[in-house]
Design a protein around this motif. Structure first.
Motif, PDB file in Angstrom:
ATOM      1  N   LEU A   1       0.826  -1.211   0.000  1.00  0.00           N
ATOM      2  CA  LEU A   1       0.000   0.000   0.000  1.00  0.00           C
ATOM      3  C   LEU A   1       0.861   1.261   0.000  1.00  0.00           C
ATOM      4  O   LEU A   1       0.572   2.232  -0.716  1.00  0.00           O
ATOM      5  N   VAL A   2       1.927   1.243   0.808  1.00  0.00           N
ATOM      6  CA  VAL A   2       2.821   2.412   0.854  1.00  0.00           C
ATOM      7  C   VAL A   2       3.468   2.630  -0.503  1.00  0.00           C
ATOM      8  O   VAL A   2       3.582   3.765  -0.985  1.00  0.00           O
ATOM      9  N   ARG A   3       3.905   1.541  -1.134  1.00  0.00           N
ATOM     10  CA  ARG A   3       4.513   1.642  -2.459  1.00  0.00           C
ATOM     11  C   ARG A   3       3.542   2.222  -3.478  1.00  0.00           C
ATOM     12  O   ARG A   3       3.901   3.122  -4.260  1.00  0.00           O
ATOM     13  N   GLU A   4       2.307   1.736  -3.499  1.00  0.00           N
ATOM     14  CA  GLU A   4       1.308   2.240  -4.441  1.00  0.00           C
ATOM     15  C   GLU A   4       0.987   3.701  -4.179  1.00  0.00           C
ATOM     16  O   GLU A   4       0.801   4.485  -5.118  1.00  0.00           O
ATOM     17  N   ALA A   5       0.912   4.085  -2.898  1.00  0.00           N
ATOM     18  CA  ALA A   5       0.633   5.483  -2.559  1.00  0.00           C
ATOM     19  C   ALA A   5       1.757   6.390  -3.043  1.00  0.00           C
ATOM     20  O   ALA A   5       1.516   7.472  -3.605  1.00  0.00           O
ATOM     21  N   ALA A   6       3.002   5.958  -2.849  1.00  0.00           N
ATOM     22  CA  ALA A   6       4.141   6.765  -3.292  1.00  0.00           C
ATOM     23  C   ALA A   6       4.159   6.898  -4.815  1.00  0.00           C
ATOM     24  O   ALA A   6       4.361   8.003  -5.348  1.00  0.00           O
ATOM     25  N   ASN A   7       3.952   5.809  -5.516  1.00  0.00           N
ATOM     26  CA  ASN A   7       3.929   5.867  -6.988  1.00  0.00           C
ATOM     27  C   ASN A   7       2.805   6.755  -7.499  1.00  0.00           C
ATOM     28  O   ASN A   7       2.973   7.482  -8.490  1.00  0.00           O
ATOM     29  N   PHE A   8       1.653   6.698  -6.820  1.00  0.00           N
ATOM     30  CA  PHE A   8       0.520   7.530  -7.238  1.00  0.00           C
ATOM     31  C   PHE A   8       0.840   9.013  -7.054  1.00  0.00           C
ATOM     32  O   PHE A   8       0.555   9.836  -7.931  1.00  0.00           O
ATOM     33  N   LYS A   9       1.458   9.350  -5.927  1.00  0.00           N
ATOM     34  CA  LYS A   9       1.802  10.759  -5.676  1.00  0.00           C
ATOM     35  C   LYS A   9       2.855  11.250  -6.652  1.00  0.00           C
ATOM     36  O   LYS A   9       2.776  12.388  -7.139  1.00  0.00           O
ATOM     37  N   LEU A  10       3.835  10.411  -6.955  1.00  0.00           N
ATOM     38  CA  LEU A  10       4.857  10.814  -7.925  1.00  0.00           C
ATOM     39  C   LEU A  10       4.265  10.968  -9.318  1.00  0.00           C
ATOM     40  O   LEU A  10       4.661  11.852 -10.085  1.00  0.00           O
ATOM     41  N   LYS A  11       3.309  10.111  -9.651  1.00  0.00           N
ATOM     42  CA  LYS A  11       2.679  10.176 -10.970  1.00  0.00           C
ATOM     43  C   LYS A  11       1.974  11.501 -11.188  1.00  0.00           C
ATOM     44  O   LYS A  11       1.988  12.056 -12.295  1.00  0.00           O
TER      45      LYS A  11
END
Length: 669
Positions: A445-455
């Motif tokens: 979940l943390v990984r997906e949240a970080a990728n979403f914010k960077l996107k």
């Protein structure tokens, strides 16, 4: 002496002889004569009750017991409870049994049957277990069969775990009940094998009786075949199941419960297809006495399918009536409400359907999960994505599930509401951190949240997530690179300090021959550097023959009658009506003689010659409304009939003008 000169003793002899022969009707006549002599003969009343029960006259037997209750007392408790049970007065039978002073074995047997009909399976199981333990007679096998039926019902209707009671499978009834227990546990393959075993045992046991025909055997096997078809249906083998169901229906078994269940299962296979066949099959579920043969959940399933069939056949009022009746019987059950909602959606009444779902959700929060999912779907159908997201986030049961998080983030991204999507991630990460910190789900979940914010360019907000991931795995170069990129916008010093943790270029270099890689077979679209031109490799002079000839373009053809030297019309691209020199079409009729416009074979000149109104002697005619002055008839031109014409008035019929018919042969018209 009895009336007619026959002694009471001889009448009792007649009763005894008829009882041994099974002629209970004749025994009743003798008992009636005995009771005429002595109206307080308890033995005669008891014999009369037994004869009525043997003749299945349960209501008459119950009337005798109620009329002479003071005289008979507690001697007919079993007979009274049995008559009430057979008359489907199960609650009364239960009270009669429980009021008995002594619980005999036969009363316990009946008590177990009554409890089974009332679906009190735990109590019923205790009764049969006690009977099997404390009695030894020729009815032990029947008791074990009934106990196996109780265990099967608990497995199917109450989803109770399967309990091994050490029951044998020596008869086809016991084997069949064991298969039903396995179906309740979802062990379909084992259940099917057990049903095949029950079929073999049934054929063997019935074949030993010479009086049993093949039709009798097939009739007895009908219930096993129907259950085998049900297992096939659950396994997805619908064609085979449908074929076996239809074979059972063709046999026309006497068990109305079996017919009703089989017909209902055929309807579930048909769904919204083959509706005509389903309408025929649904009649079998309305047979008399079905409600006493099936469990409550079976009856509910049949009623639900009736409502769905009414919806598929566009019987809206019938569908509402059935679903409302089901809802009143089971107020907390969501399926009747969902059927009503489906009917409203077919009628394009989505707001009313959502209102009905919201009302049920408020009244029954324990069943609100599935209802709210349906509400969200209806909001999405209407295009209200944000409202759908609000409904989904209100479902506590699914709020932090991976599928729900993915759906919410996708929908918020579609609406360009990035803040709400990040908030969904934040709540999910906090919940996962409190429940299972450091788990694979949490880090994912943390990984997906970080990728979403960077996107979406939220690098500052992604820093905390990236730091958490990097601390969990310091050797993750990809995460470190993302973290340095995010810090470069916020704190350059921090980015520089973190960059020291990156591996050197030497350690990351790979022993790769670039030239060989570019010249390899798989390399395409590779730009090579221009090589230095030496004296030996100077380019030769290009001759005229080496120049690639260009293909000449063909000139386009001019339209006919086109003068290339004339100046083209500058208004040629405009519609004719908008050009400055347009003067419109000349009005007036064509003066030339038009052949074929008048009556058959006549011309305008010929018709004018015989027109009496154009002669000097004929008086002038007054103009008619809607017609030209001097003409006999007027037909409106360019009349287009309206598309939405009203139907003819009730009772009116359209008639065609009579036409002349030619007779064949001579004789003229």
């Amino acid at each position: 002496m009895a009336s007619g000169g026959v002694s009471v003793a001889s009448l009792w002899t007649e009763v005894n002889r008829c009882g041994q022969n099974g002629d209970y009707t004749r025994a009743l006549k003798a008992l009636t004569k005995i009771l005429q002599e002595n109206r307080e003969d308890v033995t005669a009343y008891l014999c009369k009750i037994v004869c009525l029960v043997q003749n299945s006259s349960f209501k008459e037997a119950l009337n005798v017991m109620n009329t002479h209750s003071k005289l008979l007392g507690s001697e007919v408790v079993f007979e009274k409870a049995y008559c009430e049970y057979r008359l489907n007065r199960v609650e009364s039978a239960l009270k009669t049994i429980e009021s008995a002073a002594e619980q005999t074995d036969k009363l316990k047997e009946l008590y177990g049957q009554v409890l089974y009909r009332l679906e009190r399976y735990d109590d019923c199981k205790s009764v049969y277990t006690d009977l099997i333990r404390n009695s030894q007679d020729e009815y032990e096998e029947e008791r074990k069969t009934n106990l196996a039926a109780v265990v099967a019902s608990m497995s199917q209707w109450e989803e109770a775990p399967l309990e091994d009671l050490g029951l044998p499978e020596s008869t086809y009834e016991l084997c069949y009940n064991a298969a039903c227990s396995l179906i309740g546990q979802g062990q379909l393959k084992e259940a099917y094998d057990k049903l095949q075993q029950a079929e073999e045992l049934c054929r063997v046991s019935l074949a030993e009786d010479s009086d049993v025909t093949e039709e009798d055997i097939e009739s007895e096997l009908a219930v096993i075949h129907s259950q085998m078809a049900y297992v096939m249906q659950l396994q997805g083998r619908t064609d085979e199941a449908l074929q076996l169901y239809n074979q059972v229906i063709k046999l026309k078994p006497s068990d109305v419960g079996l017919l009703a269940v089989t017909a209902n299962n055929i309807i579930t296979i048909n769904k919204d297809q083959n509706v005509f066949d389903s309408k025929k099959k649904v009649k079998l579920t309305n047979a008399e006495g079905v409600e006493y043969k099936l469990a409550k959940k079976q009856l509910q399933a049949i009623d639900l399918n009736k409502a769905l069939l009414a919806m598929y056949t566009n019987q809206a009022d019938q569908c509402r009536k059935l679903s409302s009746s089901l809802q009143s019987q089971n107020p907390g059950h969501p399926r009747p409400v969902l059927i009503q909602v489906a009917q409203l959606c077919r009628e394009k009444q989505h707001p009313k359907a959502i209102e009905l779902l919201q009302q049920f959700s408020d009244q029954h929060p324990e069943s609100a999960s599935g209802i709210k999912l349906t509400m969200a779907q209806l909001y999405l159908v209407q295009g209200h994505v944000t409202k759908a997201c609000d409904v989904l986030r209100s479902i506590e049961e699914f709020k932090h599930k991976s599928g729900m998080i993915s759906a919410l983030v996708t929908m918020y991204s579609h609406e360009e509401d990035i803040d709400s999507a990040i908030d969904v991630f934040k709540q999910a990460i906090e919940h996962c951190q409190s429940q299972q910190p450091g788990s694979a789900t949490h880090l994912a979940l943390v990984r997906e949240a970080a990728n979403f914010k960077l996107k979406y360019g939220r690098k500052k907000e992604a820093i905390s997530d990236l730091e958490q991931l990097w601390k969990q795995n310091p050797n993750d170069i990809h995460t470190l690179a993302q973290l340095i990129s995010a810090y470069s916008l916020v704190d350059t010093e921090k980015a520089k300090s973190l960059s020291k943790h990156l591996p050197s270029s030497d350690t990351m270099a790979l022993n790769v021959d670039v030239d060989e890689l570019e010249n390899s077979h798989g390399a395409t679209n590779v730009r090579k550097k221009a090589a230095k031109v030496t004296g030996e490799n100077l380019p030769k002079e290009i001759g005229q023959g080496d120049i690639k000839k260009k293909r000449k373009k063909k000139k386009g053809k001019l339209p006919k009658n086109c003068d290339p030297g004339a100046t083209p019309d500058i208004e040629r691209w405009m519609p004719m009506r908008e050009r400055t020199y347009y003067r419109g079409k000349k009005k007036g009729k064509n003066k030339k003689e038009q052949i074929g416009k008048g009556t058959q074979g006549a011309t305008a000149a010929a018709s004018a010659e015989f027109d009496a109104s154009k002669t000097a002697s004929s008086p002038p005619t007054s103009p008619r409304p809607g017609s030209a002055s001097g003409s006999s008839t007027a037909t409106p031109s360019n009349v287009v009939p309206p598309r939405g014409q009203k139907p003819a008035a009730p009772g009116a019929t359209r008639k065609k003008a009579p036409q002349k018919k030619k007779k064949s042969g001579k004789g003229g018209w």
